[in-house]
Design a protein around this motif. Structure first.
Motif, PDB file in Angstrom:
ATOM      1  N   ALA A 207       0.833  -1.204   0.000  1.00 15.82           N
ATOM      2  CA  ALA A 207       0.000   0.000   0.000  1.00 15.82           C
ATOM      3  C   ALA A 207       0.865   1.251   0.000  1.00 15.82           C
ATOM      4  CB  ALA A 207      -0.917   0.003   1.214  1.00 15.82           C
ATOM      5  N   ARG A 208       0.353   2.303  -0.631  1.00 14.12           N
ATOM      6  CA  ARG A 208       1.086   3.561  -0.698  1.00 14.12           C
ATOM      7  C   ARG A 208       0.268   4.699  -0.101  1.00 14.12           C
ATOM      8  NH1 ARG A 208       4.540   0.704  -0.622  1.00 14.12           N
ATOM      9  NH2 ARG A 208       6.279   0.381  -2.062  1.00 14.12           N
ATOM     10  N   GLU A 209      -0.517   4.399   0.914  1.00 14.21           N
ATOM     11  CA  GLU A 209      -1.231   5.451   1.624  1.00 14.21           C
ATOM     12  C   GLU A 209      -0.207   6.369   2.289  1.00 14.21           C
ATOM     13  OE1 GLU A 209      -3.534   3.743   4.764  1.00 14.21           O
ATOM     14  OE2 GLU A 209      -1.842   2.660   5.624  1.00 14.21           O
ATOM     15  N   PRO A 210      -0.464   7.678   2.357  1.00  6.98           N
ATOM     16  CA  PRO A 210       0.496   8.565   3.016  1.00  6.98           C
ATOM     17  C   PRO A 210       0.732   8.176   4.472  1.00  6.98           C
ATOM     18  CG  PRO A 210      -1.055   9.831   1.702  1.00  6.98           C
ATOM     19  CD  PRO A 210      -1.573   8.426   1.723  1.00  6.98           C
ATOM     20  N   HIS A 214      -4.526   0.999  11.265  1.00  9.79           N
ATOM     21  CA  HIS A 214      -5.551  -0.011  11.008  1.00  9.79           C
ATOM     22  C   HIS A 214      -5.468  -1.108  12.055  1.00  9.79           C
ATOM     23  CE1 HIS A 214      -5.832   1.871   7.045  1.00  9.79           C
ATOM     24  NE2 HIS A 214      -4.517   1.764   6.986  1.00  9.79           N
ATOM     25  N   PHE A 215      -6.614  -1.697  12.365  1.00  4.89           N
ATOM     26  CA  PHE A 215      -6.648  -2.839  13.262  1.00  4.89           C
ATOM     27  C   PHE A 215      -6.302  -4.114  12.488  1.00  4.89           C
ATOM     28  CE2 PHE A 215      -9.861  -0.312  15.860  1.00  4.89           C
ATOM     29  CZ  PHE A 215      -8.919   0.043  16.813  1.00  4.89           C
ATOM     30  N   GLY A 216      -5.550  -4.974  13.156  1.00  2.00           N
ATOM     31  CA  GLY A 216      -5.149  -6.230  12.546  1.00  2.00           C
ATOM     32  C   GLY A 216      -5.723  -7.414  13.293  1.00  2.00           C
ATOM     33  N   VAL A 217      -6.902  -7.855  12.886  1.00  2.88           N
ATOM     34  CA  VAL A 217      -7.524  -9.058  13.429  1.00  2.88           C
ATOM     35  C   VAL A 217      -8.097  -9.859  12.262  1.00  2.88           C
ATOM     36  CG1 VAL A 217      -8.070  -8.020  15.674  1.00  2.88           C
ATOM     37  CG2 VAL A 217      -9.743  -7.911  13.817  1.00  2.88           C
ATOM     38  N   SER A 218      -8.459 -11.087  12.544  1.00  2.59           N
ATOM     39  CA  SER A 218      -9.031 -11.943  11.507  1.00  2.59           C
ATOM     40  C   SER A 218     -10.516 -11.641  11.308  1.00  2.59           C
ATOM     41  CB  SER A 218      -8.816 -13.407  11.879  1.00  2.59           C
ATOM     42  OG  SER A 218      -7.464 -13.789  11.691  1.00  2.59           O
ATOM     43  N   ALA A 219     -11.152 -12.414  10.417  1.00  2.00           N
ATOM     44  CA  ALA A 219     -12.583 -12.223  10.116  1.00  2.00           C
ATOM     45  C   ALA A 219     -13.416 -12.903  11.191  1.00  2.00           C
ATOM     46  CB  ALA A 219     -12.890 -12.784   8.730  1.00  2.00           C
ATOM     47  N   ASN A 220     -13.237 -12.462  12.415  1.00  4.21           N
ATOM     48  CA  ASN A 220     -13.867 -13.122  13.564  1.00  4.21           C
ATOM     49  C   ASN A 220     -15.356 -12.798  13.647  1.00  4.21           C
ATOM     50  OD1 ASN A 220     -11.270 -14.027  14.353  1.00  4.21           O
ATOM     51  ND2 ASN A 220     -10.881 -12.057  15.347  1.00  4.21           N
ATOM     52  N   SER A 221     -16.151 -13.805  13.969  1.00  2.00           N
ATOM     53  CA  SER A 221     -17.583 -13.579  14.158  1.00  2.00           C
ATOM     54  C   SER A 221     -17.833 -12.586  15.287  1.00  2.00           C
ATOM     55  CB  SER A 221     -18.293 -14.897  14.468  1.00  2.00           C
ATOM     56  OG  SER A 221     -18.206 -15.783  13.371  1.00  2.00           O
ATOM     57  N   ARG A 222     -16.998 -12.632  16.304  1.00  2.11           N
ATOM     58  CA  ARG A 222     -17.102 -11.675  17.417  1.00  2.11           C
ATOM     59  C   ARG A 222     -16.309 -10.432  17.017  1.00  2.11           C
ATOM     60  NH1 ARG A 222     -17.694 -15.663  22.578  1.00  2.11           N
ATOM     61  NH2 ARG A 222     -18.136 -17.527  21.361  1.00  2.11           N
ATOM     62  N   ARG A 223     -16.981  -9.509  16.367  1.00  2.00           N
ATOM     63  CA  ARG A 223     -16.320  -8.354  15.760  1.00  2.00           C
ATOM     64  C   ARG A 223     -16.110  -7.258  16.804  1.00  2.00           C
ATOM     65  NH1 ARG A 223     -18.819  -5.524  12.279  1.00  2.00           N
ATOM     66  NH2 ARG A 223     -16.961  -4.832  11.178  1.00  2.00           N
ATOM     67  N   HIS A 224     -15.021  -7.383  17.543  1.00  2.00           N
ATOM     68  CA  HIS A 224     -14.704  -6.371  18.538  1.00  2.00           C
ATOM     69  C   HIS A 224     -13.924  -5.208  17.925  1.00  2.00           C
ATOM     70  CE1 HIS A 224     -14.928  -9.559  22.016  1.00  2.00           C
ATOM     71  NE2 HIS A 224     -16.049  -9.448  21.323  1.00  2.00           N
ATOM     72  N   TRP A 225     -13.264  -5.449  16.787  1.00  2.00           N
ATOM     73  CA  TRP A 225     -12.385  -4.450  16.187  1.00  2.00           C
ATOM     74  C   TRP A 225     -12.694  -4.354  14.692  1.00  2.00           C
ATOM     75  CZ3 TRP A 225      -9.578  -2.194  20.010  1.00  2.00           C
ATOM     76  CH2 TRP A 225      -9.473  -2.917  21.199  1.00  2.00           C
ATOM     77  N   ASP A 226     -12.907  -3.152  14.227  1.00  2.54           N
ATOM     78  CA  ASP A 226     -13.354  -2.910  12.855  1.00  2.54           C
ATOM     79  C   ASP A 226     -12.161  -2.919  11.899  1.00  2.54           C
ATOM     80  OD1 ASP A 226     -14.571  -2.122  10.533  1.00  2.54           O
ATOM     81  OD2 ASP A 226     -15.612  -0.408  11.403  1.00  2.54           O
ATOM     82  N   THR A 227     -12.160  -3.837  10.947  1.00  4.13           N
ATOM     83  CA  THR A 227     -11.075  -3.927   9.974  1.00  4.13           C
ATOM     84  C   THR A 227     -11.448  -3.320   8.623  1.00  4.13           C
ATOM     85  OG1 THR A 227     -11.794  -6.135   9.277  1.00  4.13           O
ATOM     86  CG2 THR A 227     -10.137  -6.014  11.041  1.00  4.13           C
ATOM     87  N   ALA A 228     -12.543  -2.549   8.560  1.00  5.53           N
ATOM     88  CA  ALA A 228     -12.996  -1.997   7.286  1.00  5.53           C
ATOM     89  C   ALA A 228     -11.920  -1.137   6.627  1.00  5.53           C
ATOM     90  CB  ALA A 228     -14.273  -1.187   7.476  1.00  5.53           C
ATOM     91  N   SER A 229     -11.202  -0.329   7.415  1.00  2.00           N
ATOM     92  CA  SER A 229     -10.183   0.540   6.807  1.00  2.00           C
ATOM     93  C   SER A 229      -9.036  -0.282   6.233  1.00  2.00           C
ATOM     94  CB  SER A 229      -9.651   1.547   7.839  1.00  2.00           C
ATOM     95  OG  SER A 229      -8.877   0.911   8.845  1.00  2.00           O
ATOM     96  N   ALA A 230      -8.657  -1.359   6.912  1.00  4.44           N
ATOM     97  CA  ALA A 230      -7.592  -2.213   6.388  1.00  4.44           C
ATOM     98  C   ALA A 230      -8.024  -2.886   5.091  1.00  4.44           C
ATOM     99  CB  ALA A 230      -7.199  -3.262   7.418  1.00  4.44           C
ATOM    100  N   GLN A 231      -9.299  -3.264   5.013  1.00  3.85           N
ATOM    101  CA  GLN A 231      -9.782  -3.901   3.795  1.00  3.85           C
ATOM    102  C   GLN A 231      -9.901  -2.904   2.646  1.00  3.85           C
ATOM    103  OE1 GLN A 231     -13.012  -6.861   4.450  1.00  3.85           O
ATOM    104  NE2 GLN A 231     -12.750  -6.448   6.624  1.00  3.85           N
ATOM    105  N   THR A 232     -10.408  -1.712   2.952  1.00  3.78           N
ATOM    106  CA  THR A 232     -10.640  -0.717   1.902  1.00  3.78           C
ATOM    107  C   THR A 232      -9.345  -0.046   1.456  1.00  3.78           C
ATOM    108  OG1 THR A 232     -12.847  -0.266   2.758  1.00  3.78           O
ATOM    109  CG2 THR A 232     -11.870   1.405   1.329  1.00  3.78           C
ATOM    110  N   GLU A 233      -8.504   0.333   2.414  1.00  4.92           N
ATOM    111  CA  GLU A 233      -7.334   1.146   2.099  1.00  4.92           C
ATOM    112  C   GLU A 233      -6.072   0.336   1.836  1.00  4.92           C
ATOM    113  OE1 GLU A 233      -7.117   4.238   5.128  1.00  4.92           O
ATOM    114  OE2 GLU A 233      -9.321   4.234   5.193  1.00  4.92           O
ATOM    115  N   LEU A 234      -6.013  -0.877   2.371  1.00  6.93           N
ATOM    116  CA  LEU A 234      -4.841  -1.714   2.149  1.00  6.93           C
ATOM    117  C   LEU A 234      -5.120  -2.864   1.193  1.00  6.93           C
ATOM    118  CD1 LEU A 234      -3.466  -2.065   5.816  1.00  6.93           C
ATOM    119  CD2 LEU A 234      -2.946  -0.294   4.115  1.00  6.93           C
TER     120      LEU A 234
END
Length: 272
Positions: A207-210, A214-234
């Motif tokens: 990735a070349r974001e300035p 981002h949070f680094g967790v797996s696709a856990n059913s218990r979604r305590h941490w939002d990984t949307a930015s890592a998926q969208t931006e990375l």
């Protein structure tokens, strides 16, 4: 992602602390796509067997001359070195996590290294690990739960300053439970599998974001941490779910820090 066809096509990634727990998880995956230069303590370096096509250096990353030398020719830095113990006090984590950063970043600037990935931690936002905030957004202001988490907030701030000053792309990854067996239920919401850890770091290196956090967790059913930015931006695509281990995970073994408080722990026990 296909590996480059020949060694000349492989960018050189310098991994600080690359012989530690997270580095040990990542090295087999990263070797497929990158040339690796591992920088770690003499104690660790002397204890491992040589690895094919991996350059292992013994150095103090906080020593300016050493940092300048081991970053020569680097296309990217993956900074994993540090003290990840949430029980340690500020002096310990400052010495290990904060004090080496100026030398490392100054050397990165001198060599114009275009990409830096900094290992941060969920503990930088650990006070949000309460049901009312789930899934926690990485856009919230940092709210560390311990001295270790506070040190990572400082590391992130130094990374942002470096990105703004030099134009390098800096990505901070607030990693969850990485490289540990999933033996306790309270960790189900913060688990990062080995495969997903590799997918996340490989995406971050490309990735070349300035600047990004981002949070680094797996696709856990218990979604305590939002990984949307890592998926969208990375372009991170997590594939694993801690729920597979929910039945075998046991109760809490004891206090950690405020990332788990009494009330949230009781609620989490009620969910199992």
């Amino acid at each position: 992602m296909d590996a480059p066809k020949n060694d000349r096509d492989r960018p050189l990634v310098v991994i600080t602390g690359g012989l530690g727990r997270v580095g040990t998880v990542l090295r087999p995956y990263l070797r497929r796509h990158h040339k690796l230069r591992i920088v770690d303590t003499a104690e660790r370096a002397d204890a491992v067997e040589p690895e094919p096509e991996v350059d292992i250096r013994r150095a103090d990353i906080g020593e300016p001359d050493a940092a300048y030398e081991f970053l020569n020719g680097a296309d990217a830095i993956l900074h994993l070195a540090g003290d990840a113990n949430p029980w340690h006090g500020w002096e310990d984590v400052y010495r290990a996590n904060v004090r080496p950063m100026p030398a490392l970043l100054q050397a990165a600037a001198a060599h114009a290294v275009p990409k830096i990935v900094l290992a941060s931690s969920l503990h930088a936002a650990g006070e949000y690990n309460r049901p009312v905030f789930w899934p926690v957004s990485p856009r919230l202001e940092p709210k560390p739960c311990c001295a270790y988490g506070l040190s990572k907030v400082v590391v992130e701030a130094l990374g942002r300053s470096h990105a703004e000053r030099t134009g390098a792309s800096v990505t901070c990854l607030r990693l969850g439970l990485t490289g540990w067996p999933l033996t306790e239920r309270r960790y189900l919401g913060m688990w990062l599998s080995d495969g997903d850890a590799a997918r996340l770091v490989l995406a971050a290196l490309c990735a070349r974001e300035p600047f990004g956090v981002h949070f680094g967790v797996s696709a856990n059913s218990r979604r305590h941490w939002d990984t949307a930015s890592a998926q969208t931006e990375l372009g991170y695509r997590p594939q694993d779910d801690s729920e597979l281990y929910a039945d075998s995970a046991g109760p809490a073994s004891g206090p950690v820090c405020r990332i788990f408080d009494d009330s949230s722990e009781l609620r989490m026990r009620g969910m199992t």
